[in-house]
Design a protein around this motif. Structure first.
Motif, short mmCIF file in Angstrom:
data_model
loop_
_atom_site.label_atom_id
_atom_site.label_comp_id
_atom_site.label_asym_id
_atom_site.label_seq_id
_atom_site.Cartn_x
_atom_site.Cartn_y
_atom_site.Cartn_z
N VAL A 10 10.65 6.96 1.13
CA VAL A 10 11.71 7.57 1.91
C VAL A 10 11.15 8.80 2.62
CG1 VAL A 10 14.04 8.55 1.86
CG2 VAL A 10 13.38 6.80 0.18
N GLU A 11 11.52 8.97 3.89
CA GLU A 11 11.11 10.15 4.64
C GLU A 11 12.29 10.71 5.41
OE1 GLU A 11 9.63 12.93 4.91
OE2 GLU A 11 7.63 12.02 4.95
N ALA A 12 12.27 12.02 5.65
CA ALA A 12 13.36 12.69 6.37
C ALA A 12 12.87 13.10 7.75
CB ALA A 12 13.84 13.91 5.58
N THR A 13 12.86 12.17 8.66
CA THR A 13 12.53 12.44 10.06
C THR A 13 12.70 11.14 10.83
OG1 THR A 13 10.84 13.19 11.63
CG2 THR A 13 10.08 11.95 9.74
N GLY A 14 12.92 11.29 12.14
CA GLY A 14 12.95 10.11 12.99
C GLY A 14 11.84 10.13 14.01
N GLY A 15 10.89 11.04 13.84
CA GLY A 15 9.83 11.20 14.82
C GLY A 15 8.60 10.37 14.50
N ASN A 16 7.46 10.83 15.02
CA ASN A 16 6.21 10.08 14.87
C ASN A 16 5.80 9.90 13.41
OD1 ASN A 16 5.75 9.64 17.63
ND2 ASN A 16 4.73 11.61 17.88
N ALA A 17 6.14 10.87 12.55
CA ALA A 17 5.79 10.74 11.13
C ALA A 17 6.49 9.54 10.52
CB ALA A 17 6.15 12.02 10.38
N ALA A 18 7.76 9.33 10.85
CA ALA A 18 8.50 8.17 10.30
C ALA A 18 7.91 6.86 10.81
CB ALA A 18 9.97 8.27 10.68
N VAL A 19 7.54 6.82 12.07
CA VAL A 19 6.95 5.60 12.63
C VAL A 19 5.65 5.27 11.92
CG1 VAL A 19 6.01 4.56 14.73
CG2 VAL A 19 8.05 6.01 14.86
N ALA A 20 4.80 6.27 11.73
CA ALA A 20 3.51 6.04 11.08
C ALA A 20 3.70 5.64 9.62
CB ALA A 20 2.64 7.29 11.18
N GLU A 21 4.63 6.28 8.92
CA GLU A 21 4.87 5.91 7.53
C GLU A 21 5.45 4.50 7.42
OE1 GLU A 21 6.81 8.83 5.09
OE2 GLU A 21 5.84 10.48 6.16
N ALA A 22 6.30 4.12 8.36
CA ALA A 22 6.83 2.75 8.36
C ALA A 22 5.69 1.74 8.52
CB ALA A 22 7.86 2.58 9.48
N TYR A 23 4.75 2.05 9.39
CA TYR A 23 3.59 1.17 9.62
C TYR A 23 2.80 0.97 8.32
CZ TYR A 23 -1.18 0.02 11.18
OH TYR A 23 -2.42 -0.54 11.33
N PHE A 24 2.50 2.07 7.62
CA PHE A 24 1.68 1.96 6.42
C PHE A 24 2.46 1.33 5.27
CE2 PHE A 24 -1.08 5.00 8.62
CZ PHE A 24 -2.30 4.37 8.41
N ALA A 25 3.76 1.60 5.20
CA ALA A 25 4.56 0.96 4.16
C ALA A 25 4.55 -0.56 4.34
CB ALA A 25 6.00 1.49 4.20
N ARG A 26 4.72 -1.01 5.56
CA ARG A 26 4.68 -2.45 5.80
C ARG A 26 3.31 -3.02 5.50
NH1 ARG A 26 6.71 -5.11 11.41
NH2 ARG A 26 4.98 -3.87 12.26
N LEU A 27 2.25 -2.29 5.87
CA LEU A 27 0.89 -2.74 5.59
C LEU A 27 0.67 -2.94 4.08
CD1 LEU A 27 -1.97 -3.18 6.94
CD2 LEU A 27 -2.43 -0.79 6.35
N LEU A 28 1.30 -2.09 3.28
CA LEU A 28 1.14 -2.14 1.82
C LEU A 28 2.22 -2.96 1.13
CD1 LEU A 28 0.19 1.60 1.22
CD2 LEU A 28 -1.36 -0.35 1.31
N GLY A 29 3.14 -3.53 1.91
CA GLY A 29 4.20 -4.34 1.34
C GLY A 29 5.26 -3.53 0.61
N LEU A 30 5.54 -2.31 1.09
CA LEU A 30 6.50 -1.42 0.46
C LEU A 30 7.73 -1.23 1.35
CD1 LEU A 30 4.01 1.38 -0.66
CD2 LEU A 30 4.84 -0.53 -2.03
N PRO A 31 8.92 -1.14 0.76
CA PRO A 31 10.11 -0.81 1.56
C PRO A 31 10.01 0.62 2.08
CG PRO A 31 10.71 -1.65 -0.63
CD PRO A 31 9.25 -1.35 -0.66
N PHE A 32 10.50 0.85 3.30
CA PHE A 32 10.48 2.19 3.88
C PHE A 32 11.83 2.50 4.49
CE2 PHE A 32 10.03 5.08 7.48
CZ PHE A 32 9.51 6.18 6.83
N VAL A 33 12.32 3.72 4.22
CA VAL A 33 13.60 4.18 4.76
C VAL A 33 13.39 5.54 5.42
CG1 VAL A 33 15.98 4.83 4.24
CG2 VAL A 33 14.90 2.96 2.96
N ALA A 34 13.76 5.62 6.68
CA ALA A 34 13.73 6.90 7.40
C ALA A 34 15.15 7.45 7.44
CB ALA A 34 13.19 6.71 8.80
#
Length: 346
Positions: free
Chosen positions: A70-94
């Motif tokens: 889980v991350e608290a932002t809708g900016g570039n940090a959230a986009v990058a974290e979503a990318y790595f979460a998917r790469l690792l097979g993890l759910p991600f919530v911004a």
């Protein structure tokens, strides 16, 4: 392949950022370089930071197989974290403000993330912490944890400080500060190498970093949001290390937009507003070096792609609604080239 090996493989595949030259008058003896961090798969400098956060989370046991991130932002940090979460097979919530632009929401969703929208905007931090607790997940909290994660990167795992200083040994490096991770990474690498390079922070309006640094108050807060996406904070974040910083340069928000446009017009490179902030500060340092008869290089970063801001900082109507007029600062640029004076007429 385990999850850390997946991150290592992704890092090896990453394109090498190009070092671009910004032309200044040859007789100045001052060169200006921009390391293009927009080449990453998610289009911004935050890509490196997100990789470091996930690597650190895995090594410390905060992140495990199946962990909801889980991350608290809708900016570039959230986009990058979503990318790595998917790469690792993890759910991600911004966790994002309810009024976030549709383009921001779609960028997170495009990388497999889920957007949890809340109001008021400042509630995103407490809500992200609550959401992670309720779902047995981990609140990544990049503002608090990025600098520590980046500092934990080993010598075999590049960070932006190493990449930049492998390419150029400048008199000055200029960066913005959001979480403080980038300035900390660059500042520590300067000192690790024993360089005489100095580090300057370019700070937008309403941000706490300039007054906090100038006054020596590590807990300085303005309580006001920055209008320059990606940098500037209403408080000094724990990842910011003032002792590594030699100078903080306040930059008018309209000048940040002007520098975005100058960069595009002069070089054809498109970058976002945080790059504009740093570039305007770099102009000030170049003028100072010229006036004092000093020669050498200045380096900064292209933090993200200007195409992401066509409907905002690249839109005159949007700028007018925000009371941002870059034209006086753009008009000052030709005089800067003639006289090494960057004063903007009232």
């Amino acid at each position: 392949m385990n999850q850390l090996e997946i991150l290592d493989a992704e890092a090896r595949r990453a394109p090498a950022p190009r070092l671009h030259a910004f032309p200044l008058p040859a007789e100045w003896g001052v060169t200006l370089h921009l390391l293009d961090e927009s080449v990453h798969p998610t289009g911004s400098l935050k890509h490196r930071t997100a990789r470091a956060l996930f690597r650190h989370g895995l090594r410390t046991g905060r992140i495990r197989s199946g962990t909801t991130v889980v991350e608290a932002t809708g900016g570039n940090a959230a986009v990058a974290e979503a990318y790595f979460a998917r790469l690792l097979g993890l759910p991600f919530v911004a966790v994002m403000p309810r009024r976030s632009a549709p383009e921001k929401i779609e960028r997170v969703r495009g990388h497999g993330g889920t957007c949890h929208l809340v109001h008021p905007p400042l509630a995103i931090y407490d809500e992200a912490r609550r959401y992670a607790e309720d779902h047995g997940g981990v609140y990544m909290d990049y503002l608090a944890n990025s600098a520590q994660a980046v500092s934990a990167v080993s010598a075999a795992e590049d960070d932006v400080g190493r990449v930049l200083l492998d390419r150029v040994t400048p008199e000055w490096v200029v960066v913005g500060a959001g979480s403080g991770a980038t300035s900390t990474a660059v500042g520590r690498e300067i000192r690790r190498r024993g360089l005489s390079t100095r580090l300057a922070i370019a700070d937008p309006e309403n941000s706490a970093y300039f007054p906090g640094w100038a006054s020596g108050a590590d807990d300085y807060a303005t309580g006001m949001p920055s209008r320059i996406e990606g940098i500037g904070r209403p408080r000094m974040e724990p990842g910011f290390t003032p002792s590594l910083v030699d100078l903080v340069i306040p930059v008018p928000d309209a000048a940040s937009v002007a520098a975005m446009r100058i960069l595009r017009d002069v070089t054809g490179l498109r970058a976002g507003p945080s790059t504009g902030t740093a570039l305007w500060a770099a102009f000030h340092l170049a003028a100072k070096m010229r006036r004092e008869g000093h020669q050498g290089a200045i380096a900064t970063l292209i933090c993200d792609d200007g195409a992401l801001y066509e409907n905002t900082y690249g839109n005159d109507a949007w700028l007018a609604a925000k009371a941002l007029d870059p034209s006086p600062h753009q008009a000052a640029y030709p005089r800067f080239l003639r006289t090494a004076d960057l004063e903007t007429p009232e």
